[in-house]
Design a protein around this motif. Structure first.
Motif, PDB file in Angstrom:
ATOM      1  N   TRP A  67       0.694  -1.276  -0.005  1.00 10.66           N
ATOM      2  CA  TRP A  67       0.177  -0.033  -0.081  1.00 10.66           C
ATOM      3  C   TRP A  67       0.696   1.230  -0.119  1.00 10.66           C
ATOM      4  CZ3 TRP A  67      -2.010   2.881   4.568  1.00 10.66           C
ATOM      5  CH2 TRP A  67      -3.015   3.944   4.278  1.00 10.66           C
ATOM      6  N   TYR A  68       0.679   2.195  -0.742  1.00 12.28           N
ATOM      7  CA  TYR A  68       1.377   3.141  -1.246  1.00 12.28           C
ATOM      8  C   TYR A  68       0.972   4.557  -0.615  1.00 12.28           C
ATOM      9  CZ  TYR A  68       4.385   0.051  -3.988  1.00 12.28           C
ATOM     10  OH  TYR A  68       5.224  -0.836  -4.581  1.00 12.28           O
ATOM     11  N   GLY A  69      -0.145   4.351  -0.012  1.00 14.25           N
ATOM     12  CA  GLY A  69      -1.001   5.419   0.533  1.00 14.25           C
ATOM     13  C   GLY A  69      -0.415   5.885   1.926  1.00 14.25           C
ATOM     14  N   ALA A  70       0.725   5.407   2.309  1.00 13.41           N
ATOM     15  CA  ALA A  70       1.142   6.223   3.756  1.00 13.41           C
ATOM     16  C   ALA A  70       2.812   6.080   3.479  1.00 13.41           C
ATOM     17  CB  ALA A  70       0.865   5.202   4.818  1.00 13.41           C
ATOM     18  N   GLU A  71       3.476   6.873   4.314  1.00 16.59           N
ATOM     19  CA  GLU A  71       4.858   6.760   4.590  1.00 16.59           C
ATOM     20  C   GLU A  71       5.356   6.578   5.859  1.00 16.59           C
ATOM     21  OE1 GLU A  71       8.420   6.532   3.454  1.00 16.59           O
ATOM     22  OE2 GLU A  71       6.905   7.163   1.840  1.00 16.59           O
ATOM     23  N   THR A  73       5.583   3.153   3.492  1.00 19.76           N
ATOM     24  CA  THR A  73       4.508   2.129   2.661  1.00 19.76           C
ATOM     25  C   THR A  73       4.430   0.854   3.675  1.00 19.76           C
ATOM     26  OG1 THR A  73       6.115   1.085   1.389  1.00 19.76           O
ATOM     27  CG2 THR A  73       5.102   3.133   0.488  1.00 19.76           C
ATOM     28  N   VAL A  74       3.118   0.188   3.329  1.00 23.37           N
ATOM     29  CA  VAL A  74       2.819  -0.911   4.056  1.00 23.37           C
ATOM     30  C   VAL A  74       2.892  -2.126   3.194  1.00 23.37           C
ATOM     31  CG1 VAL A  74       1.229  -1.987   5.530  1.00 23.37           C
ATOM     32  CG2 VAL A  74       1.463   0.581   5.742  1.00 23.37           C
ATOM     33  N   HIS A 199       4.800  -4.267   9.212  1.00 27.18           N
ATOM     34  CA  HIS A 199       3.940  -3.447   9.574  1.00 27.18           C
ATOM     35  C   HIS A 199       2.342  -4.009   9.821  1.00 27.18           C
ATOM     36  CE1 HIS A 199       6.006   0.281   8.980  1.00 27.18           C
ATOM     37  NE2 HIS A 199       6.410  -0.104   7.789  1.00 27.18           N
ATOM     38  N   PRO A 202      -3.390  -1.791   8.667  1.00 25.62           N
ATOM     39  CA  PRO A 202      -4.280  -0.896   9.363  1.00 25.62           C
ATOM     40  C   PRO A 202      -5.809  -1.425   8.979  1.00 25.62           C
ATOM     41  CG  PRO A 202      -2.671   0.627   8.164  1.00 25.62           C
ATOM     42  CD  PRO A 202      -2.433  -1.079   7.856  1.00 25.62           C
ATOM     43  N   THR A 204      -8.307   0.432   8.402  1.00 33.92           N
ATOM     44  CA  THR A 204      -8.884   1.647   7.640  1.00 33.92           C
ATOM     45  C   THR A 204      -8.454   1.043   6.122  1.00 33.92           C
ATOM     46  OG1 THR A 204      -6.943   2.851   7.743  1.00 33.92           O
ATOM     47  CG2 THR A 204      -9.208   3.336   9.067  1.00 33.92           C
ATOM     48  N   LEU A 205      -7.312   0.440   5.830  1.00 33.27           N
ATOM     49  CA  LEU A 205      -6.857   0.010   4.922  1.00 33.27           C
ATOM     50  C   LEU A 205      -7.709  -1.367   4.418  1.00 33.27           C
ATOM     51  CD1 LEU A 205      -5.161  -0.206   2.267  1.00 33.27           C
ATOM     52  CD2 LEU A 205      -3.296  -1.320   3.693  1.00 33.27           C
TER      53      LEU A 205
END
Length: 284
Positions: A67-71, A73-74, A199, A202, A204-205
């Motif tokens: 998932w590239y929507g966080a830093e 990434t997850v 990680h 999450p 939410t993900l």
């Protein structure tokens, strides 16, 4: 029925050839086993050819997702079941990740060499035995040199867990779910709360992935505590996801046994009803 939907062979980072894995699954009293090697379907044919009478084989793969929507990434793993291996876009993504695994292994060998550890790329490929190269094969080189005693120890931060760990080119998580669905398969998020692997995914993900077509989530897993399993089950209920349980068997690379955790037969029936890419195979 005893159903284990997550097992690995020498086609990726397990230690049992696909045919032997099928035989061991039957000997362990399983009725159904899924072959889910990392980013490859290379073991399907051999497992099917050696399928013991009465054992059902679910053909699958464990996709390396991110998932590239966080830093930062997850990273996450997506179990894909009963998909069409000839689906071009998905096959191309799997091939791309396998190439990235090879390149990562080469870079890791160079990093180990810089640290004074005499490891070679041909040696790592020999441990992989023609299958998808992974960190357990690098771990074998450290074990052979007496630097660590087990694969788990090799994955510690001072070794392949951090100091000598390099990234690979994973598949975007949402792209992975979409491609599995387009290939007629069913996608299940593997061990989402296994903090020892990196990680925690999450909630939410997971909710976003469910909205994008994720079918299920793996709750019963050796790397989940009782609280983790209960949390995943509550989340799955709220999101309308199915819940699976699996061993994540890797042969001698891990201590977990086939059938350590299993999937409810009703969930399995829903899975095979949902899939259109291919069908389970039953040993005659």
């Amino acid at each position: 029925m005893r159903i284990d939907l997550h097992a690995h062979s020498t086609a990726s980072d397990g230690t049992d050839p696909p045919g032997e894995l099928a035989e061991k699954a039957a000997a362990a009293g399983l009725d159904v086993v899924a072959l889910t090697d990392h980013d490859t379907t290379a073991g399907w044919e051999a497992a099917a050819a050696a399928l013991p009478a009465g054992l059902t084989l679910v053909r699958g793969a464990e996709l390396s997702g991110r998932w590239y929507g966080a830093e930062p990434t997850v990273g996450l793993h997506l179990l894909a079941y009963l998909f069409d291996p000839g689906h071009g876009p998905l096959a191309a993504e799997l091939a791309r990740v396998r190439r990235s695994r090879e390149q990562r292994a080469e870079r890791t060998v160079a990093l180990l060499n810089d640290g004074g550890i005499d490891v070679t790329v041909p040696e790592i490929r020999e441990y992989a035995a023609g299958g998808t190269v992974g960190r357990p094969h690098l771990a074998q080189a450290l074990i052979r040199r007496g630097l660590v005693e087990t694969v788990s120890e090799a994955f510690a931060p001072e070794w392949l867990g951090r100091r000598y760990r390099l990234p690979k080119a994973d598949i975007d998580a949402f792209t992975a779910v979409r491609l599995v669905n387009e290939a007629g398969g069913v996608s299940v998020l593997a061990h989402p709360r296994a903090s020892s692997r990196g990680h925690i995914v999450p909630d939410t993900l997971i909710a976003e992935l469910a909205a994008a077509g994720l079918w299920g989530v793996e709750a019963d897993h050796t790397d989940h505590t009782a609280d983790d399993r209960a949390h995943v089950r509550r989340l799955a209920r709220d999101l309308g996801l199915r819940v699976t349980g699996s061993s994540d068997y890797h042969g001698t690379n891990k201590t977990v046994r086939l059938g350590a955790f299993t999937t409810d037969p009703s969930v399995y029936e829903d899975l095979i009803s949902a899939a259109t890419g291919t069908v389970p195979l039953v040993g005659a």
